[in-house]
Design an enzyme around this catalytic site. Structure first.
Site, PDB file in Angstrom:
ATOM      1  N   THR A  45      -0.127   1.695   7.733  1.00 29.54           N
ATOM      2  CA  THR A  45       0.526   0.602   7.062  1.00 29.54           C
ATOM      3  C   THR A  45       1.549   0.134   7.978  1.00 29.54           C
ATOM      4  OG1 THR A  45       0.098   1.407   5.002  1.00 29.54           O
ATOM      5  CG2 THR A  45       1.843  -0.413   5.065  1.00 29.54           C
ATOM      6  N   VAL A  46       2.725   0.902   8.230  1.00 24.07           N
ATOM      7  CA  VAL A  46       3.694   0.446   8.909  1.00 24.07           C
ATOM      8  C   VAL A  46       3.469   0.270  10.302  1.00 24.07           C
ATOM      9  CG1 VAL A  46       6.126   1.027   9.608  1.00 24.07           C
ATOM     10  CG2 VAL A  46       5.320   1.629   7.385  1.00 24.07           C
ATOM     11  N   LYS A 237      16.152   8.593   0.081  1.00 22.58           N
ATOM     12  CA  LYS A 237      16.801   7.472   0.700  1.00 22.58           C
ATOM     13  C   LYS A 237      18.397   7.464   0.271  1.00 22.58           C
ATOM     14  CE  LYS A 237      12.793   4.562   0.602  1.00 22.58           C
ATOM     15  NZ  LYS A 237      11.998   3.899  -0.602  1.00 22.58           N
TER      16      LYS A 237
END
Ligand code: NAP
Ligand code: HSE
Length: 461
Positions: A45-46, A237
């Site tokens: 995807t990225v 994160k």
């Protein structure tokens, strides 16, 4: 002026172009017009988004950097898989040795995910003096301080804007804009998949499974989506932000981490009834030398700015001691938002290479020892829902159990369920997490309980 510049230039050059450690090639040379060679590890995807941006804006990027960005290798597991048109098949390889054997590769972009293979590749790239761009929050949460140290030692850049908040420039904001201030608190919505699922469940009554399947189709979810819906991705994160904002090392062990898998239609109905919206939040703060880090679903007031952050959007509020509040929001997942952050890091890294001064991005707030607030000592208010038998003395027993653990009730509502059954929903005043958990444990053992008590924290953010 020119004289001054010449005098200043010498020490600056001496400082920035100091000799690299023994065994590391000297990559601190002025670039001399050649393209900056890039290897991409991963083209899912990225990675596909990164190749698309690099192809679409090649001329503009060359102008910004001073030389072209040249993709030389794309490492994948399966070279026969279909790729997008921006991926030249000649770049594809499953052999990472080709990257390290190629002296023209100066920048390695890791967008394959996972810990061991990605970690080994990044350490090897930094160890050989190459700059690295990564989107891998799982790896940074586990080994971030060590990788930053390695980058500092080798004089290379380690950039990771895409690791937190997808396309939101939160890492730059913390590293550069907040360099002159101290962050006291971080509150955010940091998992696009969970936010998308919660939005779909609330707004269109979608089931958890169908909303998650849609998030996966749209490229928001991790390869293992339990990382998203279990709260672990948001916690990773938060660990990265805590490292940059507070200079604190944290793993999930020191955090309170819960996901959204237990939520269903009745919980959205409670939220609605009391004027709240359910969001998966991260909260990080340092007070009196203790660090509090949490990632869990929470009720936020309908009027809160976070209540209107919907779909795959993320949002982060930083509280600067001097600046006060600063709010950023944008698309937190998916191919192009994430690619924007990765490519901006590639451009920064390439510019440093061309200028002969890599290593500047890596410098950040020094790490400091900090103890973590025990989970039981965090305080907030709670919504507690109890599915009980409808018979005399039940309400008295509930209030007694809460009183015994110093939990004070702010509101209480009882509704009739099936015959002889009732649902009691109560909101507490601010209470200690440890006390509320002890009261919940006591209530769950009561003979009138028909299901385990359900609890949501209320955050006035
Ligand atoms: P993905 O779609 O699953 O793509 C992973 C790519 O890496 C694939 O091309 C795969 O090869 C390759 N790969 C995986 N393991 C490999 C190995 N051991 N050796 C060689 N190639 C390997 O993943 P993604 O969604 O792009 O995510 C990549 C990274 O970005 C992860 O760290 C993720 O957490 C992070 N991230 C993702 C998003 C997002 O919205 N998706 C946002 C921010 C950050 P094949 O194609 O041959 O299978
Ligand atoms: N799986 C992640 C999310 C991707 O849903 O937020 C962005 O880091």
């Amino acid at each position: 002026l020119l004289d001054n510049d010449a005098r200043l230039a010498k020490p600056f050059e001496a400082m920035t172009r100091s000799k690299p450690p023994p065994g590391t090639p000297d990559r601190r040379r002025p670039h001399g017009g050649a393209a900056v060679g890039v290897a991409l590890l991963g083209c899912g995807t990225v990675g596909s988004g990164v190749l698309r941006l690099l192809a679409e804006n090649a001329a503009y990027f060359a102008e910004r950097v001073g030389v072209p960005i040249e993709v030389r290798h794309v490492v994948v597991r399966d070279v026969n898989k279909e790729r997008t048109a921006d991926c030249d098949r000649r770049w594809l390889t499953s052999d990472i040795e080709r990257v390290f054997a190629d002296e023209a590769v100066e920048l390695v972009v890791e967008v394959m995910g996972g810990i061991d293979a990605a970690g080994a590749a990044i350490e090897r790239a930094l160890g050989s003096g190459r700059s690295v761009v990564t989107a891998n929050k799982a790896l940074l949460a586990e080994r971030g301080p060590r990788l930053l140290e390695l980058a500092r030692e080798s004089g290379a850049d380690l950039a990771f804007e895409a690791a937190v908040g997808g396309g939101i420039p939160i890492i730059r904001t913390l590293r550069d804009a907040f360099a002159s201030d101290e962050v006291g608190e971080i509150v955010g919505i940091l998992n696009g998949t969970s936010n998308f699922v919660l939005t779909r469940m609330k707004e269109s009554g979608a089931s958890f499974a169908s909303a998650l399947a849609e998030a996966q189709r749209l490229g928001y979810a991790e390869a293992d989506p339990t990382l998203d819906v279990g709260g672990h991705d948001a916690a990773q994160k938060l660990a990265v932000l805590a490292m940059l904002a507070f200079g604190v090392r944290a793993t999930e062990k020191e955090m309170l981490v819960e996901g959204i898998t237990e939520l269903g239609p009745r919980h959205f109905a409670f939220a609605e009834r009391f004027g709240y919206v359910i969001k998966h939040l991260v909260i990080g703060r340092v007070r009196a030398g203790k660090c509090e880090l949490r990632a869990h679903p929470a009720l936020v007031p309908r009027s809160s700015v976070f209540a209107n952050v919907t779909g795959s959007l993320n949002a982060i509020k930083l509280e600067g001691r001097a600046l006060g509040p600063c709010f950023l929001s944008g698309r937190g997942a998916g191919d192009m938002p994430t690619a924007v952050s990765v490519v901006s890091d590639i451009l920064d890294g390439a510019r440093s290479i061309v200028a002969g001064i890599p290593g500047l991005i890596t410098r950040g707030r020094p790490m400091k020892p900090c103890s973590h607030l025990p989970r039981g000592d965090t305080t907030t208010s709670y919504l507690i829902s109890l599915d009980v038998a409808d018979k005399p003395g039940v309400l008295a027993a509930i209030t007694a159990a809460l009183a015994e653990h110093a939990v004070s009730i702010a509101q209480i509502v009882q509704t009739r369920g099936e015959p002889d059954a009732a649902e009691v929903v109560l909101l507490t005043h601010e209470a200690r997490e440890g006390d509320v958990m002890a009261a919940r444990e006591a209530l769950s053992r009561a003979s009138f309980m028909r299901a385990p008590p359900f609890l949501l924290r209320i955050e006035d953010v």
